[in-house]
Design an enzyme around this catalytic site. Sequence first.
Site, PDB file in Angstrom:
ATOM      1  N   LYS A 103       0.827  -1.211   0.000  1.00  0.00           N
ATOM      2  CA  LYS A 103       0.000   0.000   0.000  1.00  0.00           C
ATOM      3  C   LYS A 103       0.865   1.266   0.000  1.00  0.00           C
ATOM      4  CE  LYS A 103      -3.932  -2.269   2.225  1.00  0.00           C
ATOM      5  NZ  LYS A 103      -5.046  -2.124   3.190  1.00  0.00           N
ATOM      6  N   TYR A 124     -12.477  -3.129  -3.786  1.00  0.00           N
ATOM      7  CA  TYR A 124     -13.033  -3.013  -2.438  1.00  0.00           C
ATOM      8  C   TYR A 124     -14.560  -3.014  -2.456  1.00  0.00           C
ATOM      9  CZ  TYR A 124      -8.441  -2.118  -0.329  1.00  0.00           C
ATOM     10  OH  TYR A 124      -7.149  -2.242   0.136  1.00  0.00           O
ATOM     11  N   PHE A 139     -16.468   4.329   5.449  1.00  0.00           N
ATOM     12  CA  PHE A 139     -15.054   4.623   5.145  1.00  0.00           C
ATOM     13  C   PHE A 139     -14.636   4.172   3.748  1.00  0.00           C
ATOM     14  CE2 PHE A 139     -15.381   0.762   7.787  1.00  0.00           C
ATOM     15  CZ  PHE A 139     -14.861  -0.197   6.908  1.00  0.00           C
ATOM     16  N   ARG A 191      -1.967 -14.535   4.241  1.00  0.00           N
ATOM     17  CA  ARG A 191      -2.919 -13.894   5.170  1.00  0.00           C
ATOM     18  C   ARG A 191      -2.390 -13.978   6.606  1.00  0.00           C
ATOM     19  NH1 ARG A 191      -7.023 -10.370   3.878  1.00  0.00           N
ATOM     20  NH2 ARG A 191      -8.144 -10.987   5.743  1.00  0.00           N
ATOM     21  N   THR A 233      -6.413  -7.225  10.378  1.00  0.00           N
ATOM     22  CA  THR A 233      -6.579  -5.969   9.638  1.00  0.00           C
ATOM     23  C   THR A 233      -6.069  -4.770  10.441  1.00  0.00           C
ATOM     24  OG1 THR A 233      -8.540  -6.923   8.600  1.00  0.00           O
ATOM     25  CG2 THR A 233      -8.273  -4.539   8.418  1.00  0.00           C
ATOM     26  N   ARG A 283       1.622  -6.698   9.692  1.00  0.00           N
ATOM     27  CA  ARG A 283       0.876  -5.576  10.263  1.00  0.00           C
ATOM     28  C   ARG A 283       1.224  -5.386  11.743  1.00  0.00           C
ATOM     29  NH1 ARG A 283      -4.740  -7.342   7.227  1.00  0.00           N
ATOM     30  NH2 ARG A 283      -4.473  -6.114   5.319  1.00  0.00           N
ATOM     31  N   ASN A 319      -2.292  -0.214   6.826  1.00  0.00           N
ATOM     32  CA  ASN A 319      -1.862  -1.505   7.364  1.00  0.00           C
ATOM     33  C   ASN A 319      -0.946  -2.283   6.408  1.00  0.00           C
ATOM     34  OD1 ASN A 319      -3.802  -2.157   5.540  1.00  0.00           O
ATOM     35  ND2 ASN A 319      -5.131  -3.248   6.960  1.00  0.00           N
ATOM     36  N   HIS A 354      -2.209  -5.375   1.247  1.00  0.00           N
ATOM     37  CA  HIS A 354      -3.452  -6.092   0.945  1.00  0.00           C
ATOM     38  C   HIS A 354      -3.045  -7.516   0.627  1.00  0.00           C
ATOM     39  CE1 HIS A 354      -7.114  -7.510  -0.944  1.00  0.00           C
ATOM     40  NE2 HIS A 354      -6.326  -8.028  -1.860  1.00  0.00           N
ATOM     41  N   GLU A 410      -8.534 -11.387  -8.196  1.00  0.00           N
ATOM     42  CA  GLU A 410      -7.643 -10.243  -7.977  1.00  0.00           C
ATOM     43  C   GLU A 410      -6.400 -10.302  -8.867  1.00  0.00           C
ATOM     44  OE1 GLU A 410      -7.047 -10.179  -3.722  1.00  0.00           O
ATOM     45  OE2 GLU A 410      -9.010  -9.270  -3.376  1.00  0.00           O
TER      46      GLU A 410
HETATM   47  N1  UDP Z   1     -10.392  -0.772   6.444  1.00  0.00           N
HETATM   48  C1  UDP Z   1     -10.524   0.367   7.202  1.00  0.00           C
HETATM   49  N2  UDP Z   1     -11.386   0.351   8.276  1.00  0.00           N
HETATM   50  C2  UDP Z   1     -12.091  -0.760   8.621  1.00  0.00           C
HETATM   51  C3  UDP Z   1     -11.953  -1.914   7.824  1.00  0.00           C
HETATM   52  C4  UDP Z   1     -11.101  -1.888   6.745  1.00  0.00           C
HETATM   53  O1  UDP Z   1      -9.893   1.401   6.946  1.00  0.00           O
HETATM   54  O2  UDP Z   1     -12.848  -0.728   9.607  1.00  0.00           O
HETATM   55  C5  UDP Z   1      -9.462  -0.771   5.290  1.00  0.00           C
HETATM   56  C6  UDP Z   1      -8.107  -1.422   5.610  1.00  0.00           C
HETATM   57  O3  UDP Z   1      -7.085  -0.728   4.893  1.00  0.00           O
HETATM   58  C7  UDP Z   1      -8.288  -2.829   5.077  1.00  0.00           C
HETATM   59  C8  UDP Z   1      -9.138  -2.565   3.830  1.00  0.00           C
HETATM   60  O4  UDP Z   1     -10.019  -1.519   4.213  1.00  0.00           O
HETATM   61  O5  UDP Z   1      -7.047  -3.440   4.792  1.00  0.00           O
HETATM   62  C9  UDP Z   1      -9.927  -3.759   3.355  1.00  0.00           C
HETATM   63  O6  UDP Z   1     -10.733  -4.250   4.383  1.00  0.00           O
HETATM   64  P1  UDP Z   1     -10.861  -5.801   4.664  1.00  0.00           P
HETATM   65  O7  UDP Z   1     -11.989  -5.974   5.652  1.00  0.00           O
HETATM   66  O8  UDP Z   1     -10.954  -6.542   3.382  1.00  0.00           O
HETATM   67  O9  UDP Z   1      -9.509  -6.140   5.459  1.00  0.00           O
HETATM   68  P2  UDP Z   1      -8.202  -6.954   5.007  1.00  0.00           P
HETATM   69  O10 UDP Z   1      -8.653  -8.085   4.115  1.00  0.00           O
HETATM   70  O11 UDP Z   1      -7.294  -5.994   4.304  1.00  0.00           O
HETATM   71  O12 UDP Z   1      -7.599  -7.442   6.286  1.00  0.00           O
HETATM   72 MG    MG Z   2      -9.836  -8.022   2.438  1.00  0.00          MG
END
Ligand code: UDP
Ligand code: MG
Length: 153
Positions: free
Chosen positions: A9, A49, A57, A85, A91, A102, A112, A115, A126
């Site tokens: 990112k 997304y 958000f 993962r 997250t 992270r 974070n 992705h 993806e």
């Molecule tokens: N995100 C955020 N606030 C939240 C949840 C997600 O800013 O409450 C952002 C964060 O950068 C995250 C991305 O949105 O990595 C995608 O969300 P996801 O739930 O898919 O999380 P990830 O798969 O990245 O752990």
């Molecule tokens: Mg995700």
Amino acid sequence: MERTLVILKPCTIERGLIGEIISRFEKKGLILAAMKMIWLTDKLLSEHYAHLKDQPFFQRVKDAMRVCPVIVCCWEGLEAIEVVRNMAGKTNGRLAAPGTIRGDYSMSVQENIVHASDSVATAEAEIKRFFDEDEVYTYTFSYLSNLYANDEK
Ligand code: UDP
Ligand code: MG
């Protein structure tokens, strides 16, 4: 072997952590199948997304991904999706376990670091979303026998 998509990112690019994060995946034993730097568009991010489209958000998350170019890469390995993962961690960087990417580099839910695809279906979609077919390479890796048992691959 499985393939998974990782995006470094903008926070990672701007903090000078590209090498450090790539290095973690290399050291783990994942094989790099594709990599490029791109400046993401709002349209592409809306697709990427889409699962967040009803969240307050949504726009903030998309905008944060367009602050500067990102590095997208595809890593290959046995159960690579779950492995990556687990390496990424939760997250929220504040809650992610120490030792995860992270957990070690992030204090934020949004900023974070990476992705990472979260399932076989999303990984496939993806990789297609970010790479043309001829940008994802299949090649013989000389030290594969040091990474896996003969009957494991
Ligand atoms: N995100 C955020 N606030 C939240 C949840 C997600 O800013 O409450 C952002 C964060 O950068 C995250 C991305 O949105 O990595 C995608 O969300 P996801 O739930 O898919 O999380 P990830 O798969 O990245 O752990
Ligand atoms: Mg995700």
